[in-house]
Each structure stands twice: as C-alpha cells, then as structure tokens.
Design a protein around this motif. Structure first.
Motif, short mmCIF file in Angstrom:
data_model
loop_
_atom_site.label_atom_id
_atom_site.label_comp_id
_atom_site.label_asym_id
_atom_site.label_seq_id
_atom_site.Cartn_x
_atom_site.Cartn_y
_atom_site.Cartn_z
N THR A 117 0.81 -1.17 -0.10
CA THR A 117 -0.21 -0.14 0.14
C THR A 117 0.79 1.27 0.03
N THR A 118 0.24 2.29 -0.38
CA THR A 118 1.11 3.69 -0.39
C THR A 118 1.24 4.04 1.04
N LYS A 119 0.54 3.39 1.90
CA LYS A 119 0.93 3.80 3.37
C LYS A 119 2.18 3.19 3.89
N ASP A 120 2.40 1.76 3.40
CA ASP A 120 3.61 1.12 3.51
C ASP A 120 4.79 1.88 2.80
N ILE A 121 4.70 2.46 1.63
CA ILE A 121 5.89 2.91 1.08
C ILE A 121 5.98 4.22 1.66
N THR A 122 5.15 5.10 2.19
CA THR A 122 5.29 6.24 3.00
C THR A 122 6.06 5.91 4.22
N ALA A 123 5.82 4.69 4.83
CA ALA A 123 6.81 4.46 6.17
C ALA A 123 8.14 4.04 5.61
N GLN A 124 8.51 3.94 4.24
CA GLN A 124 9.61 3.25 4.05
C GLN A 124 10.36 4.82 3.34
N ASP A 125 9.70 6.01 3.61
CA ASP A 125 10.09 7.31 3.25
C ASP A 125 10.34 7.22 1.47
N PHE A 126 9.40 6.58 1.04
CA PHE A 126 8.96 6.52 -0.43
C PHE A 126 10.27 6.27 -1.02
N VAL A 127 11.13 4.99 -0.73
CA VAL A 127 12.12 4.20 -1.40
C VAL A 127 11.45 3.32 -2.04
N LEU A 128 11.71 2.98 -3.15
CA LEU A 128 10.98 2.13 -4.06
C LEU A 128 11.88 0.91 -4.58
N THR A 129 12.89 0.54 -3.69
CA THR A 129 13.62 -0.55 -3.70
C THR A 129 12.60 -1.99 -3.33
N PRO A 130 12.60 -2.78 -4.64
CA PRO A 130 11.56 -3.94 -4.37
C PRO A 130 12.24 -4.86 -3.06
N GLY A 131 13.55 -4.81 -2.78
CA GLY A 131 14.18 -5.70 -1.89
C GLY A 131 13.40 -5.15 -0.30
N ARG A 132 13.25 -4.02 0.00
CA ARG A 132 12.55 -3.82 1.16
C ARG A 132 11.31 -4.24 1.28
N TYR A 133 10.41 -4.54 0.43
CA TYR A 133 9.36 -5.02 0.43
C TYR A 133 8.87 -6.52 0.37
N VAL A 134 9.70 -7.06 -0.50
CA VAL A 134 9.41 -8.66 -0.61
C VAL A 134 10.08 -9.46 0.26
N GLY A 135 10.84 -9.15 1.06
CA GLY A 135 11.55 -9.80 2.13
C GLY A 135 12.61 -10.82 1.54
N THR A 136 12.78 -11.87 2.21
CA THR A 136 13.60 -13.09 1.93
C THR A 136 13.05 -14.24 1.63
N ALA A 137 13.59 -15.18 0.98
CA ALA A 137 12.58 -16.41 0.56
C ALA A 137 12.98 -17.22 1.61
#
Length: 532
Positions: free
Chosen positions: A467-487
């Motif tokens: 969600t945009t709320k989650d992106i806002t919490a990450q200071d609008f950084v869009l690097t996928p690794g921040r959101y997808v976690g680890t396998a």
C-alpha cells in the motif's frame, strides 16, 4: 536451449557441436574483414549493405512474381505502372544501378570502384524512395575504407538470400538485430545509445502488452522497442495497423539506424522529420500516448538548459540539472493519455536517491498514485554498462476498467514490487539473459496482480503487493528488496543430530585420508634424500 546429445557405447553422454547460425557466421566473417576500422564506423558499412541486400532481394522476388502472373506480366513493359504496383505492395523501388546483382558483378573488379558504385546506389535509392531521404550511408568510397575488403564483404553478403514466408523479414530481422547487438558490445558504453538488450525489451513489451493504440519512445535508439511491439501484436493475432508508432532520437546516425531498422520490416513510424533532442525540441508536443516504452540514457548529466528547466513538463518538481532520470520520468508522464501506461528502464539509483530534490519528486509521483509496479533486474543484462537497473511501470488510471476485454481490478493505493535479481542465465562469461521462462514468470505475476480473478499471491523474496501507506513508512524508497522480504529457507529433512554425526564422520575420514597422503609424501621425499 538444450544442446543436442547422444549416448556412446560406454554410456557417457557427449555433447554434439551445434551448427553456427547464419547471423553468427556472417558476423564472424564480416567482423574479420573490417580490419582496423572502428566498430562505430564499420557499423554503418555493414548494416547499410545488409539493408541494401534485403531491399534488392525483395525487389527481385516481387519482379519474379510479376513475371509469373499473366495479368501483371503485361504491366512490366510500363515502368511507371510497375513501379506503382511495387510501392503499393510495400516494396522499395530499386533502380538497376542499386540492384545487388549489378554491384556484385563489379565488387572485385581490377579497378577498385565498388565504394563509389555503392554510394551511387544509395543516392539513387533515396531519389526513387522519398521515405529514405537522408537515411542511407553514402561514404563507402572514403579512402580509409579498404575497397578490396569492401568487395569481399559484398561477396560475403551475396550468400545470404532474404526469401521466406515473410518475404525475408524473419531472416533479415535476426541478422540485423544480431549485428546491432554485436556492434553494441564492440563499442562498449557508446553502444548503449542505440541498442537495448533484447530480453529486456521483450519483458517490457510482455508486461505492457501494447496490442492497440499509440506507442511512444522519445529516446528510441535503433527502434528495438517498436520492432518488439509490432512482433508482439502479430504473435497474438493482432493487426499491425492497430499500433501507431511515434519516436524521437537525438543522435543523427542512430536516427538513421532506426529508420532503416523499421523500413526493412515494413513498419510505419513517425520519428519526426529529423533527429532532435527530446528535452530541447519535442517533435511530438501534443502527443498523448497509450503506451510509453523507453530505455533513456542512465544518469545523464548533460541534458538541461535554463529554458528547459523552466518548461511545463515538471509537474512533480524541477529535476536536477546534473541528472536527467526524473526529467525522463516526468516527460513520460506528460505524454501519457488519461488511461495510458508506461514501462521504462532506469538506473537503480532512481529508486532511492534523495539528492537534489529527487526524493521529493519521487514522493509526489507516489502520492499521485502513478507507480503501478517496480521490478529489480539481475545484473549483467547489459553489455554496455554494469550499472544495476530496474523497470518502472506507471499508470495514469489504476481504477478498475477493461483492457483488451480483460477486466482490471481497482489497484488504487497499491503498488506491486518484484525482485527478479535471482533470475537469468549466463549466456557468456560476462553477459546474462532472461529466458522465456523468466520473462513469463515476471509478466504473469504482474498480470495476475492487475486482473480481476488473477491468481496472485505474495511470494517471499520475489513479489509483494504494497500500500501507499507502507511506501510512505519507508520514506518513499521504491527498492523491491525492502518490501518482498527474503525467500523462506527449505526445511531440513534430516534431523540435526543425525546430520551432525554424518558430517563429523565424513570429516574424520577425510582427515585420516589426509594423514595417509602426508605419510606417502614423506616416504617419497626420503627416498630421494630429502626426508625429515
């Protein structure tokens, strides 16, 4: 692609050597003939001759058809009528002086005039075909181009016949595309100005699926995005005329490459009346495109001027004069239709940079709910740069709607992140490619996420809907690794105690074997008077 294999009598499987492809064979021979000529110069020599050979073959093929048809045979006596007939069938009119047979007969004559004859052939082609005006290379007679080697290249290309079910376009397309890629490698970083890795283009096209509408690339290079779009439409039983193509290119020689690349495939495109810098002279100012496909220059520091920075395109913030990344992003948005989508390549720095106001521009674009999907790509996909890159997908309208009779779900306030860095296979020691399976995995994930009824689910380490709320919490950084976690690690089937006992026993055995080897070495040394 799996190599052919056969089993010998010993049961050992041996690989058989694959037959070199026609494009590989031609490149190896043509590259050898260029001698000391710079790849950037020789590129136009080779590609110009390939173009000339194709349109001459296509002309000869059409003429044979006319001679075999009783009705058309009567028209052959009237050159003007015949000319109109050929042009109506999308065949360039080739005067006698430009036909390959005429040039081949004179390629290795004692007097080295082949360069002058080719220049004349190109000039006559432009006179007879106005759409080619200013496109063809006409400096084959220059002193630094060895005329005897040029004659050998003409003879070499004479072995290639552009005739098949698609009038040679399949063979020509493969050869032309292969040569473009090889010249990009040979030129290094400069080659990236005109060539984008084919697998990256295919991924962009598979994700955007430009079946119908206006397709725009304001930094089109040699036209690879357009060629793949047309190919995609045809592969899915669409009609070529369903897609209208608009492009622009700032480099004069690359603009000519694009014109030839599209012309040999019979693709109509509006690349403007000339080459021009998109930021300083937008040749399509009123265009609102349904699809934007682009691979702009990464981190371009020489793009702006005071006039450009005061322009109307910067709705989300004036981009820094020292980096064009967010100038390109906003230019793409500026040219999107109300329901348009854009897919483009950018350097990874665009996902997280906070310098010179870039973070604020990215924040405003996210807050405007334009970011549909971000894909991190694996390294080594580009032969011309080692900069890590990503794909951005923007959408003007993320609400539910219909696209090609497929219902899209309401994605407002959501963004899909895909981390594809583990995908790809090494094609050479330094170059990686995305396989068809890799492309399908990423594209299917995107479509399943967008479409109503799509079977999408977050996959740890690969994809996540955020969600945009989650992106806002990450200071609008869009690097996928921040959101997808680890396998998730695969569960251990062997209990720890048993595994530890097994490994300890293996280690003990290896140490005992090492001691026996040491003893044999000492004995051998003692036998030659060097014991201890």
């Amino acid at each position: 692609m799996a190599s052919g294999r056969k089993a010998g009598s010993s049961g050992v499987v041996k690989a058989t050597k694959a037959k070199p492809s026609i494009e590989t064979t031609l490149w190896a021979a043509a590259d050898k003939l260029r001698g000391n000529m710079d790849a950037a110069e020789y590129k136009h020599v080779a590609l110009g001759l390939i173009f000339l050979k194709y349109i001459s073959d296509r002309f000869d093929e059409r003429q044979e058809q006319a001679e075999a048809d009783p009705e058309e045979r009567q028209l052959i006596e009237d050159p003007e009528v015949l000319r109109d007939l050929f042009i109506g069938d999308n065949v360039f009119w080739v005067p006698e002086s430009a036909r390959w047979g005429f040039l081949k007969a004179r390629a290795t004559s004692e007097k080295p005039t082949i360069g002058a004859l080719i220049d004349m052939a190109m000039l006559h082609l432009e006179i007879e075909n106005p759409s080619l005006k200013g496109v063809l290379t006409k400096n084959y007679a220059r002193p630094e181009l060895d005329q005897s080697k040029l004659g050998e290249v003409v003879n070499l290309f004479s072995n290639l016949t552009f005739k098949d079910a698609h009038h040679g376009q399949d063979v020509l397309g493969r050869v032309y595309e292969y040569f473009l890629g090889q010249f990009a490698i040979a030129e290094g970083k400069r080659g990236g100005q005109f060539y984008t890795a084919g697998c990256v283009v295919r991924l962009l096209v598979e994700m955007l699926q430009p079946f119908k509408g206006r397709v725009y690339d304001p930094c089109c290079g040699s036209g690879g995005m357009f060629v793949q779009s047309e190919r995609f439409v045809e592969a899915h039983n669409g009609r070529r005329n369903d897609v209208s193509i608009f492009g622009q290119e700032s480099n004069a020689t690359t603009w000519r490459l694009a014109k030839m690349n599209l012309a040999i495939r019979g693709i109509e495109a509006n690349l403007g009346p000339k080459w021009a810098d998109t930021f300083h002279e937008d040749l399509h100012p009123g265009l609102k495109a349904d699809f934007v496909l682009a691979n702009p220059p990464f981190n371009d520091s020489d793009w702006s001027s005071k006039t450009v920075l005061e322009g109307k395109r910067w709705a989300y913030g004036v981009p820094p004069a020292g980096n064009a990344n967010f100038a390109w992003v906003q230019h793409f948005i500026h040219h999107l239709a109300p329901h348009g989508t854009a897919g483009f390549v950018l350097a990874n720095g665009s996902l997280s940079s906070q310098q010179s106001g870039e973070g604020d521009i990215r924040r405003r674009i996210v807050e405007a709910d334009l970011v549909d999907c971000i894909v991190s790509l694996p390294g080594q996909l580009f032969s011309t740069t080692q900069i890590p890159v990503c794909l951005w997908f923007l959408s003007r309208d993320k609400s539910n709607g219909l696209v090609r009779d497929v219902k899209l779900r309401d994605r407002r306030g959501e963004t899909l992140f895909i981390d594809a860095r583990t995908l790809g296979s090494m094609e050479t020691r330094t170059l990686k490619v995305l396989t068809e399976a890799d492309i399908a995995k990423v594209a299917d994930t995107y479509h399943n996420w967008r479409e109503t009824g799509g079977r999408y689910a977050d996959e740890a380490g690969f994809c996540a809907s955020v969600t945009t709320k989650d992106i806002t919490a990450q200071d609008f950084v869009l690097t996928p690794g921040r959101y997808v976690g680890t396998a998730e690690a695969e569960a251990e089937e062997e209990p720890f105690a048993e595994r530890m006992a097994r490994l300890t026993a293996e280690l003990r055995g290896q140490m005992e074997e090492g001691a026996r080897v040491d003893e044999r070495i000492r004995a051998a040394l003692a036998g030659v008077g060097h014991g201890w």
